[in-house]
Structures are given as C-alpha cells and as structure tokens.
Write a protein that holds these residues in place. Structure first.
Motif, PDB file in Angstrom:
ATOM      1  N   THR A  30     -29.163 -21.561  15.595  1.00 41.66           N
ATOM      2  CA  THR A  30     -30.449 -20.875  16.259  1.00 41.66           C
ATOM      3  C   THR A  30     -30.335 -19.520  16.197  1.00 41.66           C
ATOM      4  OG1 THR A  30     -29.230 -20.655  18.404  1.00 41.66           O
ATOM      5  CG2 THR A  30     -30.410 -22.982  17.828  1.00 41.66           C
ATOM      6  N   LEU A  31     -31.696 -19.016  16.422  1.00 41.67           N
ATOM      7  CA  LEU A  31     -31.757 -17.423  16.367  1.00 41.67           C
ATOM      8  C   LEU A  31     -31.001 -16.815  17.337  1.00 41.67           C
ATOM      9  CD1 LEU A  31     -33.130 -14.959  15.163  1.00 41.67           C
ATOM     10  CD2 LEU A  31     -35.011 -15.449  16.610  1.00 41.67           C
ATOM     11  N   THR A  32     -30.911 -17.438  18.527  1.00 45.21           N
ATOM     12  CA  THR A  32     -30.306 -16.686  19.662  1.00 45.21           C
ATOM     13  C   THR A  32     -28.871 -16.964  19.285  1.00 45.21           C
ATOM     14  OG1 THR A  32     -31.777 -17.505  21.282  1.00 45.21           O
ATOM     15  CG2 THR A  32     -29.705 -17.236  22.176  1.00 45.21           C
ATOM     16  N   ALA A  33     -28.346 -17.959  18.725  1.00 42.53           N
ATOM     17  CA  ALA A  33     -26.931 -18.160  18.434  1.00 42.53           C
ATOM     18  C   ALA A  33     -26.453 -17.076  17.537  1.00 42.53           C
ATOM     19  CB  ALA A  33     -26.437 -19.486  17.967  1.00 42.53           C
ATOM     20  N   GLU A  34     -27.420 -16.893  16.450  1.00 46.60           N
ATOM     21  CA  GLU A  34     -27.155 -15.754  15.371  1.00 46.60           C
ATOM     22  C   GLU A  34     -27.077 -14.261  15.975  1.00 46.60           C
ATOM     23  OE1 GLU A  34     -26.266 -14.470  11.483  1.00 46.60           O
ATOM     24  OE2 GLU A  34     -26.468 -16.561  12.194  1.00 46.60           O
ATOM     25  N   ARG A  38     -23.878 -12.001  16.213  1.00 47.20           N
ATOM     26  CA  ARG A  38     -23.580 -10.628  15.457  1.00 47.20           C
ATOM     27  C   ARG A  38     -23.425  -9.609  16.525  1.00 47.20           C
ATOM     28  NH1 ARG A  38     -26.242  -9.865  10.517  1.00 47.20           N
ATOM     29  NH2 ARG A  38     -26.449 -11.821   9.372  1.00 47.20           N
ATOM     30  N   LEU A  39     -23.830  -9.880  17.831  1.00 47.20           N
ATOM     31  CA  LEU A  39     -23.389  -8.963  18.815  1.00 47.20           C
ATOM     32  C   LEU A  39     -21.882  -8.773  18.983  1.00 47.20           C
ATOM     33  CD1 LEU A  39     -26.576  -8.959  20.876  1.00 47.20           C
ATOM     34  CD2 LEU A  39     -25.865  -7.087  19.803  1.00 47.20           C
ATOM     35  N   GLU A  40     -21.362 -10.181  19.201  1.00 47.04           N
ATOM     36  CA  GLU A  40     -20.113 -10.466  19.339  1.00 47.04           C
ATOM     37  C   GLU A  40     -19.270  -9.699  18.360  1.00 47.04           C
ATOM     38  OE1 GLU A  40     -19.869 -14.559  20.044  1.00 47.04           O
ATOM     39  OE2 GLU A  40     -19.923 -14.382  22.280  1.00 47.04           O
ATOM     40  N   GLU A  41     -19.744 -10.055  17.193  1.00 43.97           N
ATOM     41  CA  GLU A  41     -18.679  -9.297  15.999  1.00 43.97           C
ATOM     42  C   GLU A  41     -18.844  -7.806  15.794  1.00 43.97           C
ATOM     43  OE1 GLU A  41     -16.880 -10.897  13.527  1.00 43.97           O
ATOM     44  OE2 GLU A  41     -17.226 -12.775  14.619  1.00 43.97           O
ATOM     45  N   THR A  42     -19.872  -7.323  16.409  1.00 44.91           N
ATOM     46  CA  THR A  42     -20.000  -5.726  16.368  1.00 44.91           C
ATOM     47  C   THR A  42     -18.979  -5.298  17.434  1.00 44.91           C
ATOM     48  OG1 THR A  42     -21.974  -5.743  17.426  1.00 44.91           O
ATOM     49  CG2 THR A  42     -21.963  -5.431  15.103  1.00 44.91           C
ATOM     50  N   THR A  43     -19.037  -5.999  18.604  1.00 43.95           N
ATOM     51  CA  THR A  43     -18.548  -5.682  19.738  1.00 43.95           C
ATOM     52  C   THR A  43     -16.733  -5.769  19.578  1.00 43.95           C
ATOM     53  OG1 THR A  43     -20.090  -6.444  21.220  1.00 43.95           O
ATOM     54  CG2 THR A  43     -17.985  -5.866  22.472  1.00 43.95           C
ATOM     55  N   ASN A  44     -16.353  -7.061  18.797  1.00 40.96           N
ATOM     56  CA  ASN A  44     -15.034  -6.899  18.463  1.00 40.96           C
ATOM     57  C   ASN A  44     -14.685  -5.975  17.267  1.00 40.96           C
ATOM     58  OD1 ASN A  44     -14.699  -9.399  20.242  1.00 40.96           O
ATOM     59  ND2 ASN A  44     -15.118 -10.715  18.543  1.00 40.96           N
ATOM     60  N   GLN A  45     -15.495  -5.709  16.412  1.00 36.55           N
ATOM     61  CA  GLN A  45     -15.018  -4.669  15.682  1.00 36.55           C
ATOM     62  C   GLN A  45     -14.939  -3.334  16.171  1.00 36.55           C
ATOM     63  OE1 GLN A  45     -18.388  -4.351  12.965  1.00 36.55           O
ATOM     64  NE2 GLN A  45     -17.603  -6.284  11.745  1.00 36.55           N
TER      65      GLN A  45
END
Length: 109
Positions: A30-34, A38-45
């Motif tokens: 879903t758009l929300t899941a996407e 993406r926010l989780e990935e950049t936070t992890n980076q």
C-alpha cells in the motif's frame, strides 16, 4: 501496522506522490506501507552511518569508491601492459626490425 498506530497528515508534491504510488505498486505494498518502509530504511541508514544525512553520505562514499576503482583499474591496465611488453620484448624487437626494414626499402618505379 495497525489501526491503533498514530495517523499523520502531510502535504507532499503531487509528482512525489505519484512516484511513491508507482513504487508501492511495483513492491506490492500500500502507499502507507511504502512510505513507512522508506522512512524506516532511511532511519536505519542514519543509525548505521551515525548522522541524519546517512543516504547522502552513503552516496558520496559510493562515488568515491567508484573513482578509486576506476583509478586502480587504469593503474592495473598500465602495469599489465608494461609486464606484457617486458615478457614479449624479444618478439616486439623482431617485429620492429622487420617493420624498419620494410619502411627503409627504396620504392620501385
């Protein structure tokens, strides 16, 4: 994610929303899941790199590594060419002598 998770209303440019919708479709989300992914990935980076501009630093480091790779590849090719010429010097001398003889012959009329 559940219905109890807090909601957040944000405004984003229409073009960015379209891009995110397309990526969500490609990733079968879903758009929300996407957006959450993406926010989780950049936070992890950011956590891995130790700064809030993790992606930017990763991109710069990647470009630096690519430049280093190109420089090392060029150096290897030069070194390999020198090694090849050294190991084939007798054959090269012979060919040069033959060419020299051919080029020094007087032209026939």
């Amino acid at each position: 994610m559940s219905r109890e998770d807090p909601q957040l209303r944000v405004r984003i440019p229409a073009e960015l929303k379209e891009t995110l919708e397309q990526k969500a479709s490609e990733n079968k989300r879903t758009l929300t899941a996407e957006i959450v992914n993406r926010l989780e990935e950049t936070t992890n980076q950011d956590a891995l790199v130790g700064s809030s501009n993790g992606f930017e630093r990763i991109a710069v480091e990647y470009e630096d590594l690519c430049s280093d790779y190109e420089a090392l590849t060029a150096k290897f090719e030069r070194e390999y060419a020198i090694d090849w010429a050294d190991s084939n010097k007798d054959e090269l001398r012979s060919v040069i002598e033959k060419l020299h003889k051919l080029l020094s012959r007087p032209e026939k009329k």
